[in-house]
Design a protein around this motif. Structure first.
Motif, PDB file in Angstrom:
ATOM      1  N   PRO A  27       0.823  -1.309   0.082  1.00  0.00           N
ATOM      2  CA  PRO A  27       0.066   0.048  -0.051  1.00  0.00           C
ATOM      3  C   PRO A  27       1.068   1.184   0.080  1.00  0.00           C
ATOM      4  O   PRO A  27       0.714   2.361  -0.673  1.00  0.00           O
ATOM      5  N   TYR A  28       1.961   1.200   0.742  1.00  0.00           N
ATOM      6  CA  TYR A  28       2.735   2.527   0.832  1.00  0.00           C
ATOM      7  C   TYR A  28       3.419   2.786  -0.487  1.00  0.00           C
ATOM      8  O   TYR A  28       3.513   3.885  -0.869  1.00  0.00           O
ATOM      9  N   LYS A  30       2.277   1.690  -3.495  1.00  0.00           N
ATOM     10  CA  LYS A  30       1.230   2.362  -4.339  1.00  0.00           C
ATOM     11  C   LYS A  30       1.043   3.762  -4.015  1.00  0.00           C
ATOM     12  O   LYS A  30       0.487   4.482  -4.939  1.00  0.00           O
ATOM     13  N   ALA A  31       0.764   4.145  -2.942  1.00  0.00           N
ATOM     14  CA  ALA A  31       0.749   5.389  -2.479  1.00  0.00           C
ATOM     15  C   ALA A  31       1.494   6.498  -2.916  1.00  0.00           C
ATOM     16  O   ALA A  31       1.202   7.474  -3.692  1.00  0.00           O
ATOM     17  N   LEU A  47      -4.587   5.660  -0.169  1.00  0.00           N
ATOM     18  CA  LEU A  47      -3.635   4.418  -0.238  1.00  0.00           C
ATOM     19  C   LEU A  47      -2.686   4.824   1.261  1.00  0.00           C
ATOM     20  O   LEU A  47      -2.327   3.659   1.699  1.00  0.00           O
ATOM     21  N   LYS A  50      -4.523   3.265   3.881  1.00  0.00           N
ATOM     22  CA  LYS A  50      -4.383   1.752   3.756  1.00  0.00           C
ATOM     23  C   LYS A  50      -3.152   1.217   4.526  1.00  0.00           C
ATOM     24  O   LYS A  50      -3.064   0.329   5.242  1.00  0.00           O
TER      25      LYS A  50
END
Length: 292
Positions: A27-28, A30-31, A47, A50
């Motif tokens: 998630p990190y 993707k963020a 994200l 998340k």
């Protein structure tokens, strides 16, 4: 399962270096991709949330999300997020989170909270607890890393404190803080702020002196075009608000009284005929002869 070719792996590495995003599919990651590559801050915040809930690079996720929220004018939300989740972050992350909070308080106009937090950080410096006990720390600006000393950090925090007092407005306290900051680690930006502080107090000569030091290159950072332009703008403001000079300001009080005395003496000697001194009347009859 086929392994990636060497050229494909190199392309992936280059991609992450160019876009300054970490590798992986968490998630990190993707963020950060949404923030830096897709330029989609709203998606990045979702994200980041998340990542925080999953404990994925929690320190970085919380700080990065707060920065993105600030850019979207969601500073109040960012403040609450830091307050709610910072207890789950590492000890090493607390200082960076404090710095983000100071910026958020400034953005929201929460001056008292900003002052309290800066004072707390300054107390940590005095107690030797800043930078986790190290003499320097690694900072990053515009993608470049550099070392910051305790002295530089102290001066920076004092500069922020001075600006916060300016917003109160408590110009006398702000001046004291700015001067202390300049004694520790002077720079042109704080000099301009000190100049503005002096202008607000109506101390135009002092402001002229401080700002003049910037334009004369006497202070570190004076070569920065933004600092020089600001110093020039403030000096123009000084010229605009200064009261016009009186005769006594130009000559001095004693000179002014002296010329007034001469004027009165001239009136007593020649009240009707002229305001010229008697000696001028005496030589006037010889004017023709002198002309010859």
């Amino acid at each position: 399962m086929m392994k990636k070719s060497s050229s494909s792996s190199n392309r992936d590495d280059l991609y992450h270096v160019l876009h300054k995003v970490p590798q992986g599919d968490s998630p990190y990651v993707k963020a950060k991709h949404a923030q830096l590559v897709e330029k989609n801050p709203e998606a990045a915040i979702v994200l980041f949330w998340k990542a925080i809930n999953a404990g994925d690079r929690l320190d970085s996720a919380l700080k990065d999300m707060a920065v993105v929220m600030k850019q979207l004018n969601r500073s109040e939300e960012a403040i609450e997020a830091i307050k709610s989740f910072r207890s789950r972050c590492s000890k090493q992350a607390q200082e960076s989170l404090d710095n983000v909070l100071i910026d958020l308080y400034k953005k929201c106009g929460k001056v008292d909270e900003q002052i309290d937090l800066i004072k707390r950080k300054l107390r940590l410096i005095y107690q030797g607890e800043i930078f986790n006990g190290k003499p320097t720390k690694t900072a990053r600006s515009h993608g470049k890393k550099f070392q910051v000393s305790v002295k530089q950090e102290t001066s920076r925090l004092l500069g922020n404190l001075g600006w916060a007092y300016m917003q109160k407005p408590n110009y006398m306290t702000a001046e004291v803080v700015y001067r202390k900051a300049q004694m520790i680690d002077p720079d042109a930006n704080k000099a301009c702020n000190l100049g503005l502080c002096l202008i607000k107090q109506g101390r135009f000569d002092d402001a002229d002196s401080v700002l003049g030091d910037v334009l004369q290159g006497k202070i570190p950072g004076s070569d920065d075009i933004k600092a020089r332009n600001r110093a020039m703008e403030l000096l123009m403001e000084v010229k605009a608000v200064q009261p016009p000079l009186e005769l006594s300001d130009i000559m001095g009080l004693d000179d002014h009284d002296f010329f007034n005395g001469i004027e009165q003496l001239m009136n007593e000697w020649a009240p009707v005929r002229s305001k010229r001194l008697p000696i001028f009347e005496e030589i006037s009859s010889f004017r023709d002869q002198l002309a010859c």
